[in-house]
Enzyme design. Structure first.
Site, PDB file in Angstrom:
ATOM      1  N   HIS A  79     -63.655  25.586 -26.448  1.00  0.00           N
ATOM      2  CA  HIS A  79     -63.637  26.275 -25.048  1.00  0.00           C
ATOM      3  C   HIS A  79     -65.065  25.696 -24.445  1.00  0.00           C
ATOM      4  CE1 HIS A  79     -63.480  29.529 -22.101  1.00  0.00           C
ATOM      5  NE2 HIS A  79     -64.538  28.891 -21.843  1.00  0.00           N
ATOM      6  N   GLN A 103     -60.271  28.985 -11.477  1.00  0.00           N
ATOM      7  CA  GLN A 103     -61.375  29.901 -11.539  1.00  0.00           C
ATOM      8  C   GLN A 103     -61.763  30.565 -10.362  1.00  0.00           C
ATOM      9  OE1 GLN A 103     -65.726  28.566 -13.120  1.00  0.00           O
ATOM     10  NE2 GLN A 103     -65.588  27.815 -10.869  1.00  0.00           N
ATOM     11  N   HIS A 131     -59.858  32.742 -19.346  1.00  0.00           N
ATOM     12  CA  HIS A 131     -61.059  33.582 -19.045  1.00  0.00           C
ATOM     13  C   HIS A 131     -60.735  34.907 -18.850  1.00  0.00           C
ATOM     14  CE1 HIS A 131     -62.559  29.635 -18.895  1.00  0.00           C
ATOM     15  NE2 HIS A 131     -64.048  29.734 -18.796  1.00  0.00           N
ATOM     16  N   GLU A 175     -65.048  38.150 -18.040  1.00  0.00           N
ATOM     17  CA  GLU A 175     -66.352  38.001 -18.094  1.00  0.00           C
ATOM     18  C   GLU A 175     -67.334  38.537 -17.061  1.00  0.00           C
ATOM     19  OE1 GLU A 175     -66.680  33.480 -17.618  1.00  0.00           O
ATOM     20  OE2 GLU A 175     -68.498  33.367 -18.378  1.00  0.00           O
ATOM     21  N   ASP A 186     -68.737  26.409 -24.266  1.00  0.00           N
ATOM     22  CA  ASP A 186     -68.408  26.583 -22.821  1.00  0.00           C
ATOM     23  C   ASP A 186     -68.995  25.725 -21.864  1.00  0.00           C
ATOM     24  OD1 ASP A 186     -67.251  28.219 -20.891  1.00  0.00           O
ATOM     25  OD2 ASP A 186     -68.921  29.622 -20.962  1.00  0.00           O
TER      26      ASP A 186
HETATM   27 ZN    ZN Z   1     -65.465  29.071 -19.705  1.00  0.00          ZN
END
Ligand code: ZN
Length: 423
Positions: free
Chosen positions: A60, A156, A214, A217, A313
């Protein structure tokens, strides 16, 4: 007499007892035994009892955003939300070649750290369009013989709340992106989050692709998308093909609900990725003391039999100012964040940056065995504890039977310091 390309002598192979000699020929492991004799080798490397793993696995990372903080505004609040928003202006001006170059700089670092399998997310949204995906596809091509790279289409900015994203995701899958990503918590309502996950499964089934999202988070204990992901994984028959990264909210759930969700994750055979560096940095920012750690329930997931790996990440971006794509650094951080300090737990963390990551990437051939592809990383350490404690240099990195990187031991001189007693 048998002639081989590389002979690695006296190496302690991860997961086995004692030391072996490993002979490599034609890109594959030819022989593995104690004290190999009656063969000659073009290159001989004496590991002198040091340990080796098949390779490190980075499950990731975000290569399209890596090293962007060299020219990005400062993230003043230190939150995930601000990290995303201050990127918009930069993303509007993205160029494909520049993205490929930044990614390549990190990939060189990854190789010298012994990463031979890597999964990177890439932003897919109407701001940057398909340019980030094109940049990472270009970088993947450059490193084709050196590293197995998978790219994940990562919406995202949301899918439902970001019109045009769904079409762009299909477009990048056609361009050669491998895995369908998601960010379901970044939607306006729980209904939209569910719809987001449904769309991801639709695309995954159209392209017969794995999924890597994801998930939650956030420190919000009311975030519920992880459970929805487990439910839809089972309903779509995608067990074993889905990975969930971050899952910070799981660390904020009450015990009974957390146990329920972990049970569902096991049923759905979802792979979990902890990202200790970024989440220690981003989560709990708005907490007064005591502050939450932000790292998912690693020990509890492992105890329930769920596959858990950990990843870098972020590398020097708006989310996180450090990172050198070194799995030993991430493992070291995870030991602290998840309080894995006992000898057996430290061994488990080494699995998390090697075999568990390979399982998440569905790379079943990740092992050192006669006949297998000769990937081997020799560390300047005798065991996992020492490797983490010193973030041990990667002495030799061998990829498909070729020596591709070597790190010599540092020269260090002492002045005016008494010599250590010889014990
Ligand atoms: Zn990420």
């Amino acid at each position: 007499m048998m002639v081989v390309d590389i002979l690695v002598k006296n190496v302690a192979l991860w997961g086995t007892q004692g030391v072996r000699d490993v002979a490599i020929a034609n890109g594959r492991f030819a022989r593995i035994a104690e004290g190999l004799t009656s063969l000659s080798s073009t290159v001989t490397l004496d590991a002198e009892g040091r340990m080796a793993v098949s390779s490190f696995v980075e499950p990731h990372i975000h290569l399209d955003k890596a090293l962007i903080s060299e020219r990005a505004p400062v993230n003043v609040s230190g939150t995930l939300t601000e990290a995303i928003e201050i990127l918009w202006e930069i993303k509007r001006n993205y160029r494909v070649e520049e993205i490929a170059d930044r990614a390549s700089r990190v990939l060189v670092q990854a190789l010298s750290n012994g990463i031979l399998r890597l999964r990177t997310h890439v932003d897919v949204d109407p701001i940057g369009g398909v340019r980030p995906a094109e940049g990472l596809i270009r970088a993947r091509d450059r490193f084709r013989d050196l590293m197995d790279i998978q790219i994940v289409a990562f919406p995202q900015e949301g899918i439902v709340k970001s019109p045009g994203t769904e079409a762009l995701m299909r477009q990048v899958m056609k361009l050669g992106v491998d895995v369908v990503g998601g960010m379901p918590f970044n939607e306006a309502s729980p209904q939209d989050s569910r719809r987001h996950i449904e769309i991801v499964f639709d695309i995954a089934s159209e392209f017969d692709a794995d999924i890597d999202m994801h998930v939650d988070e956030t420190d919000d204990p009311m975030a519920r998308t992880l459970e929805v992901l487990a439910e839809l994984t089972i309903r779509n028959g995608w067990q074993g093909r889905v990975t969930a990264g971050h899952t910070c909210a799981l660390a904020c759930y009450p015990r009974d609900y957390a146990d329920h969700v972990i049970g569902r994750l096991r049923e759905a055979n979802i792979h979990m990725i902890a990202n200790p560096a970024t989440n220690l940095m981003l989560q709990g920012r708005l907490d007064d003391y005591p502050k939450r750690r932000g790292v998912t329930q690693v020990k509890e997931l492992l105890a329930a039999g769920v596959n858990v790996a950990c990843g870098q990440d972020c590398v020097h971006d708006t989310f996180y100012p450090f990172g050198q794509n070194d799995p030993l650094e991430i493992a070291f951080l995870l030991c602290h964040a998840s309080q894995m300090s006992q000898p057996a737990e430290i061994l488990t963390v080494m699995d998390m940056v090697t075999g568990n990551g390979a399982k998440a990437l569905r790379a079943p051939d990740h092992r050192v065995a006669v006949g297998g592809v000769a990937d081997l990383v020799v560390l300047d350490a005798r065991d996992a504890r020492e490797a983490f404690a010193t973030r041990a240099p990667r002495r030799w990195v061998i990829r498909k039977g070729r020596l591709i990187a070597e790190t010599s031991l540092e020269a260090r001189r002492y002045f005016a310091i008494p010599a250590a007693p010889n014990i």
